[in-house]
Design a protein around this motif. Sequence first.
Motif, PDB file in Angstrom:
ATOM      1  N   ARG A   1     -46.961 -30.731   2.083  1.00 24.05           N
ATOM      2  CA  ARG A   1     -47.769 -29.638   1.555  1.00 24.05           C
ATOM      3  C   ARG A   1     -47.005 -28.324   1.652  1.00 24.05           C
ATOM      4  N   GLU A   2     -46.252 -28.106   2.728  1.00 25.85           N
ATOM      5  CA  GLU A   2     -45.444 -26.883   2.867  1.00 25.85           C
ATOM      6  C   GLU A   2     -44.439 -26.762   1.726  1.00 25.85           C
ATOM      7  N   VAL A   3     -43.790 -27.861   1.373  1.00 27.44           N
ATOM      8  CA  VAL A   3     -42.852 -27.855   0.244  1.00 27.44           C
ATOM      9  C   VAL A   3     -43.593 -27.443  -1.023  1.00 27.44           C
ATOM     10  N   ASN A   4     -44.759 -28.019  -1.250  1.00 23.13           N
ATOM     11  CA  ASN A   4     -45.527 -27.695  -2.448  1.00 23.13           C
ATOM     12  C   ASN A   4     -46.018 -26.257  -2.446  1.00 23.13           C
ATOM     13  N   GLU A   5     -46.333 -25.729  -1.287  1.00 21.90           N
ATOM     14  CA  GLU A   5     -46.740 -24.322  -1.198  1.00 21.90           C
ATOM     15  C   GLU A   5     -45.601 -23.416  -1.670  1.00 21.90           C
ATOM     16  N   ARG A   6     -44.367 -23.742  -1.286  1.00 27.86           N
ATOM     17  CA  ARG A   6     -43.218 -22.935  -1.724  1.00 27.86           C
ATOM     18  C   ARG A   6     -43.029 -23.029  -3.232  1.00 27.86           C
ATOM     19  N   ILE A   7     -43.191 -24.235  -3.798  1.00 28.06           N
ATOM     20  CA  ILE A   7     -43.085 -24.403  -5.249  1.00 28.06           C
ATOM     21  C   ILE A   7     -44.120 -23.530  -5.940  1.00 28.06           C
ATOM     22  N   HIS A   8     -45.324 -23.577  -5.467  1.00 21.28           N
ATOM     23  CA  HIS A   8     -46.402 -22.784  -6.057  1.00 21.28           C
ATOM     24  C   HIS A   8     -46.119 -21.292  -5.920  1.00 21.28           C
ATOM     25  N   GLU A   9     -45.682 -20.848  -4.754  1.00 21.03           N
ATOM     26  CA  GLU A   9     -45.387 -19.424  -4.539  1.00 21.03           C
ATOM     27  C   GLU A   9     -44.305 -18.928  -5.490  1.00 21.03           C
ATOM     28  N   VAL A  10     -43.247 -19.698  -5.634  1.00 12.13           N
ATOM     29  CA  VAL A  10     -42.161 -19.296  -6.535  1.00 12.13           C
ATOM     30  C   VAL A  10     -42.683 -19.211  -7.966  1.00 12.13           C
ATOM     31  N   SER A  11     -43.462 -20.176  -8.382  1.00 13.53           N
ATOM     32  CA  SER A  11     -44.019 -20.168  -9.732  1.00 13.53           C
ATOM     33  C   SER A  11     -44.880 -18.926  -9.954  1.00 13.53           C
ATOM     34  N   GLU A  12     -45.723 -18.604  -8.992  1.00 13.51           N
ATOM     35  CA  GLU A  12     -46.604 -17.450  -9.125  1.00 13.51           C
ATOM     36  C   GLU A  12     -45.825 -16.135  -9.062  1.00 13.51           C
ATOM     37  N   THR A  13     -44.857 -16.058  -8.181  1.00  8.97           N
ATOM     38  CA  THR A  13     -44.088 -14.831  -8.012  1.00  8.97           C
ATOM     39  C   THR A  13     -43.219 -14.540  -9.225  1.00  8.97           C
ATOM     40  N   LEU A  14     -42.543 -15.548  -9.707  1.00  5.90           N
ATOM     41  CA  LEU A  14     -41.617 -15.357 -10.815  1.00  5.90           C
ATOM     42  C   LEU A  14     -42.290 -15.451 -12.178  1.00  5.90           C
ATOM     43  N   ARG A  15     -43.470 -16.044 -12.209  1.00  7.60           N
ATOM     44  CA  ARG A  15     -44.174 -16.247 -13.476  1.00  7.60           C
ATOM     45  C   ARG A  15     -43.242 -16.852 -14.522  1.00  7.60           C
ATOM     46  N   VAL A  16     -42.564 -17.918 -14.110  1.00  9.27           N
ATOM     47  CA  VAL A  16     -41.584 -18.545 -14.990  1.00  9.27           C
ATOM     48  C   VAL A  16     -42.213 -19.459 -16.033  1.00  9.27           C
ATOM     49  N   LEU A  17     -43.458 -19.850 -15.830  1.00 12.25           N
ATOM     50  CA  LEU A  17     -44.110 -20.768 -16.763  1.00 12.25           C
ATOM     51  C   LEU A  17     -45.361 -20.122 -17.347  1.00 12.25           C
ATOM     52  N   PRO A  18     -45.669 -20.440 -18.583  1.00 12.44           N
ATOM     53  CA  PRO A  18     -46.925 -19.957 -19.158  1.00 12.44           C
ATOM     54  C   PRO A  18     -48.117 -20.571 -18.415  1.00 12.44           C
ATOM     55  N   ASP A  19     -49.264 -19.886 -18.445  1.00 13.39           N
ATOM     56  CA  ASP A  19     -50.463 -20.435 -17.812  1.00 13.39           C
ATOM     57  C   ASP A  19     -50.753 -21.817 -18.363  1.00 13.39           C
ATOM     58  N   GLY A  20     -51.126 -22.728 -17.482  1.00 17.13           N
ATOM     59  CA  GLY A  20     -51.459 -24.092 -17.887  1.00 17.13           C
ATOM     60  C   GLY A  20     -50.268 -25.026 -17.949  1.00 17.13           C
ATOM     61  N   GLU A  21     -49.055 -24.481 -17.891  1.00 18.97           N
ATOM     62  CA  GLU A  21     -47.852 -25.323 -17.904  1.00 18.97           C
ATOM     63  C   GLU A  21     -47.824 -26.141 -16.613  1.00 18.97           C
ATOM     64  N   LEU A  22     -47.302 -27.353 -16.704  1.00 17.77           N
ATOM     65  CA  LEU A  22     -47.291 -28.234 -15.537  1.00 17.77           C
ATOM     66  C   LEU A  22     -46.061 -28.005 -14.671  1.00 17.77           C
ATOM     67  N   LEU A  23     -46.296 -28.055 -13.372  1.00 15.08           N
ATOM     68  CA  LEU A  23     -45.230 -28.001 -12.372  1.00 15.08           C
ATOM     69  C   LEU A  23     -45.125 -29.375 -11.735  1.00 15.08           C
ATOM     70  N   GLU A  24     -43.979 -29.679 -11.161  1.00 10.42           N
ATOM     71  CA  GLU A  24     -43.827 -30.927 -10.427  1.00 10.42           C
ATOM     72  C   GLU A  24     -43.953 -30.637  -8.942  1.00 10.42           C
ATOM     73  N   PHE A  25     -44.882 -31.361  -8.299  1.00 11.91           N
ATOM     74  CA  PHE A  25     -45.125 -31.223  -6.872  1.00 11.91           C
ATOM     75  C   PHE A  25     -44.805 -32.547  -6.181  1.00 11.91           C
ATOM     76  N   GLN A  26     -44.417 -32.461  -4.948  1.00  9.74           N
ATOM     77  CA  GLN A  26     -44.160 -33.642  -4.122  1.00  9.74           C
ATOM     78  C   GLN A  26     -45.482 -34.340  -3.829  1.00  9.74           C
ATOM     79  N   CYS A  27     -45.517 -35.651  -3.956  1.00 10.06           N
ATOM     80  CA  CYS A  27     -46.689 -36.416  -3.536  1.00 10.06           C
ATOM     81  C   CYS A  27     -46.903 -36.134  -2.054  1.00 10.06           C
ATOM     82  N   GLU A  28     -48.141 -35.849  -1.663  1.00  8.51           N
ATOM     83  CA  GLU A  28     -48.451 -35.477  -0.290  1.00  8.51           C
ATOM     84  C   GLU A  28     -49.005 -36.640   0.520  1.00  8.51           C
TER      85      GLU A  28
END
Length: 114
Positions: free
Chosen positions: A16-43
């Motif tokens: 979950r910590e790894v996924n939190e970092r992925i989410h934070e980077v996505s939100e901070t950088l706004r690299v993807l349009p809203d609704g675009e899919l990100l890849e997260f580690q299975c928890e």
Amino acid sequence: MDAHEARLATNEALYREVNERIHEVSETLRVLPDGELLEFQCECGQPECDSVLSMSAAEYEHVRADNDRFAVLPGHEDGEIERVMERTDGYVIVDKRPEAEPYVGADGKPASGA
């Protein structure tokens, strides 16, 4: 809860910590349009699992709305330490059983303090 189940729950908190970092980077950088899919580690917490699941930032935020809920691939849920709350086509949202919550930081303590 035995040592194996405690280890699984602790592993889930690490994923979950790894996924939190992925989410934070996505939100901070706004690299993807809203609704675009990100890849997260299975928890799921299985040490040999290196699977990823796809979800939008909003879907991830929905999972994380409760700090004892995790996203796992279908078939990766473990009835000994969690119960299924929701199923989607790409992932399952599981909720930790009360005895597993201290190992994932859901009792107000950090997961590393378990």
